[in-house]
Scaffold this motif. Structure first.
Motif, PDB file in Angstrom:
ATOM      1  N   ARG A  32      -3.030  -1.032  -4.782  1.00  0.00           N
ATOM      2  CA  ARG A  32      -4.359  -1.036  -4.173  1.00  0.00           C
ATOM      3  C   ARG A  32      -4.923  -2.447  -4.262  1.00  0.00           C
ATOM      4  NH1 ARG A  32      -8.345  -1.197  -7.840  1.00  0.00           N
ATOM      5  NH2 ARG A  32      -7.806  -0.769  -9.984  1.00  0.00           N
ATOM      6  N   GLN A  49      -0.952  -2.169  -9.320  1.00  0.00           N
ATOM      7  CA  GLN A  49      -0.389  -0.828  -9.458  1.00  0.00           C
ATOM      8  C   GLN A  49      -0.198  -0.549 -10.938  1.00  0.00           C
ATOM      9  OE1 GLN A  49       3.871  -0.203  -8.796  1.00  0.00           O
ATOM     10  NE2 GLN A  49       3.298   1.370  -7.313  1.00  0.00           N
ATOM     11  N   THR A  71       0.841  -1.197   0.000  1.00  0.00           N
ATOM     12  CA  THR A  71       0.000   0.000   0.000  1.00  0.00           C
ATOM     13  C   THR A  71       0.879   1.250   0.000  1.00  0.00           C
ATOM     14  OG1 THR A  71      -1.810  -1.152   1.104  1.00  0.00           O
ATOM     15  CG2 THR A  71      -1.797   1.258   1.264  1.00  0.00           C
TER      16      THR A  71
END
Length: 149
Positions: free
Chosen positions: A130, A147, A125
């Motif tokens: 995500r 990502q 993160t």
């Protein structure tokens, strides 16, 4: 600190196995039952690591010549990202990820995917990944994170 990151070679397999097992026992064992740790541990013997080297682009991070971390890239997926526990929070993982991100870009990938342990969720993160979904395999919960490159 800057670490040397280079492609893994067969001679690294034993040390890569040791790093992975140490990280599993020190970090992942807090978040997963012993049965999951044991199953994963069996996949990362030195012989198992050698087999993975045949199928993935595997890298190692060295600090003063000592192998302290490893990560691999399988197409656009991050695999086997582990850092020796005594080297956690020193930028080893971040530098390995930068190499994987560049290798994926160079290969024409536009998205990097990581099937992350719940232990590593915060790390990914912070790097801008995500969570897109969760995957449950028996007692093992994995977070599929992405990502854009």
């Amino acid at each position: 600190m800057h670490y040397q990151v280079r492609p893994a070679v067969v001679a690294d397999a034993q040390r890569i196995s040791q790093v992975i097992l140490a990280a599993l026992l020190a970090s992942n064992a807090r978040d997963y039952p012993a049965s999951v740790i044991e199953r994963v541990r069996q996949s990362f013997t030195a012989a198992g690591v050698e087999q993975l080297m045949q199928r993935r682009r595997m890298f190692v991070a060295l600090a003063d010549g000592v192998l302290v971390g490893t990560a691999s890239l399988d197409a656009n997926a991050v695999r086997t990202m582990f850092v020796e526990p005594s080297w956690h929070s020193r930028g080893v993982g971040r530098q390995l990820m930068a190499v994987l991100q560049q290798a994926a870009r160079d290969a024409g990938e536009s998205v990097l995917v990581v099937p992350a342990s719940i232990t590593a969720e915060g790390f990914y993160t912070r790097l801008g990944f995500r969570t897109v979904r969760e995957q449950l395999d028996g007692e093992e919960r994995t977070l599929i994170m992405e990502q854009a490159l």
